[in-house]
Design an enzyme around this catalytic site. Structure first.
Site, short mmCIF file in Angstrom:
data_model
loop_
_atom_site.label_atom_id
_atom_site.label_comp_id
_atom_site.label_asym_id
_atom_site.label_seq_id
_atom_site.Cartn_x
_atom_site.Cartn_y
_atom_site.Cartn_z
CG ASP A 185 16.66 4.53 7.78
OD1 ASP A 185 17.43 4.01 6.53
OD2 ASP A 185 16.48 4.45 8.43
CE LYS B 191 18.92 -1.05 7.32
NZ LYS B 191 20.00 -0.23 8.52
N GLY C 190 17.08 7.73 9.67
CA GLY C 190 16.95 7.90 10.88
C GLY C 190 17.77 8.67 11.75
N GLY C 191 17.29 9.36 12.85
CA GLY C 191 18.32 10.09 13.37
C GLY C 191 19.81 10.25 13.21
CG MET D 171 15.87 0.16 17.07
SD MET D 171 17.26 -0.66 15.60
CE MET D 171 18.74 -0.01 17.19
#
Lengths: 249, 249
Positions: free
Chosen positions: B35, B56, B87-88, B169
């Protein structure tokens, strides 16, 4: 007080699912107070530390917790690096609040090191995302254990409203939990997965429906086990991803 | 196909919050698709790997995802160890489902390595448990982004029913989200925390109420940021644990 108490997540069980920070702190620790369920393969990383098991016995929670709090504060007066090692993540059903609160009130320096919680490791092992575009936009982690002064079945509401729900510390009451959810309107045929010994070689998972939840717990060998509820555990949704239903036992 | 694709959680940001397994796999990787937001201090662990950023771009999600899927499958035909670094945690809002599904349908071997999700790292940093005996028995992780074919505001229900809610998000739409929650009956004075750059040196947290949520996002520097909602973020509940309200910016 000269020492620091680190509340450290031990992760789901596999030693290599510890974080680098947790592994380093274990190596530096003078003393480690650990949950009874933390595997030996993790404790061995605390090579130079005194190890103290502080597993809580059921029905004696608050007494045991007060004793742990005091042990941590006392250790911080004697040692530089005190580790309180908890299964999974400390801030999720880990009762870190009581320890943080007690230690801070006494001026003890405390740091929290997050860990991989069992639900995420179970999802990785099953190969089924907890969330999925178009199918699950929310996941709820809940414990159905009722605390003093809490409304009975308060937890039900959160499970009913979430796309995916993961129940921690409830497998021993699986029959009552499944009955309560069905009585509250959750369809009996809702897909369910039950996962035990997540991330360990003896890991076992069983798939079925909400109505079958207690039997599924039995098939993976009983509590402790995670119960995961939601449409994403159904075969129909995506045959390519859903693992085979296990023939266990 | 000779290679294995590992979908690996990079954790919240700090390099030492990677798991030992993730660090080992990065060291062994021939190629890493990461990412855009994964920090350089983590990528450097993939010393011998070709690194490919696959961030993205907003509004072009599905095209980009299909391209990533194909890149992963192609790489598995050429390399032994292919890492897809997210991520995460990969199974929580990580879109692992699309990648797993695509790769398995093509007979590519896939393994998932869980990671520390941002909400747990934020809780550790703030020193506020996501759950607390007597105050919060459930925590919901939700994304308020609406997918194609999904009912509008489907996510609201899960947030309203949970004791603690963490919104991933959504910080870019904080004003609309806060208005929708208040309109749906969540009290405007519900305590809120907003956390940005969790676990990194530039980490910032702001505390306030649901009505102020958009301003709090502004105070931590804007999106991306986690929004955490629940009584546990209120000062009144426990002064010993609740950190000072930050004077930021």
């Amino acid at each position: 007080m000269t020492g620091t108490v680190y509340l450290v997540g031990a992760g789901p069980g596999a030693a290599d699912l510890l974080t680098l920070r947790a592994a380093r702190l274990l190596g530096e620790a003078d003393i480690v107070f650990h949950d009874a369920l933390v595997p030996a393969a993790i404790l061995v990383l605390a090579a130079r530390a005194e190890k103290v098991a502080v597993g809580k016995r059921s029905g004696r929670h608050s007494t045991a917790q007060r004793f742990i709090n005091k042990q941590l504060a006392d250790a911080a007066g004697k040692y530089a690096v005190v580790v309180r090692l908890k299964g999974g993540d400390p801030m999720l059903f880990g009762r870190a609040h009581e320890e943080l609160s007690y230690l801070r009130a006494r001026g003890v320096r405390v740091e929290v090191v997050p860990g991989v919680t069992a639900a995420l490791a179970a999802a990785a092992e099953m190969g089924v995302s907890l969330t999925r575009r178009g199918a699950a936009r929310s996941v709820t982690f809940v414990t159905p254990r009722q605390g003093a002064g809490e409304a009975p079945n308060h937890w039900l509401r959160a499970v009913l409203a979430a796309d995916t729900a993961v129940l921690y510390m409830g497998a021993g009451d699986a029959a009552a939990i499944s009955a309560a959810l069905i009585a509250a309107g959750k369809p009996a045929h809702t897909p369910v997965a039950v996962a035990a010994s997540v991330s360990l070689p003896e890991a076992r998972t069983a798939y079925g429906t909400l109505a079958e939840m207690a039997q599924l717990v039995g098939r993976v060998g009983g509590a402790p086990a995670l119960m995961l509820i939601g449409e994403i555990y159904g075969r129909a949704l995506d045959k390519a991803v859903q693992p085979e239903r296990c023939a266990i036992g």
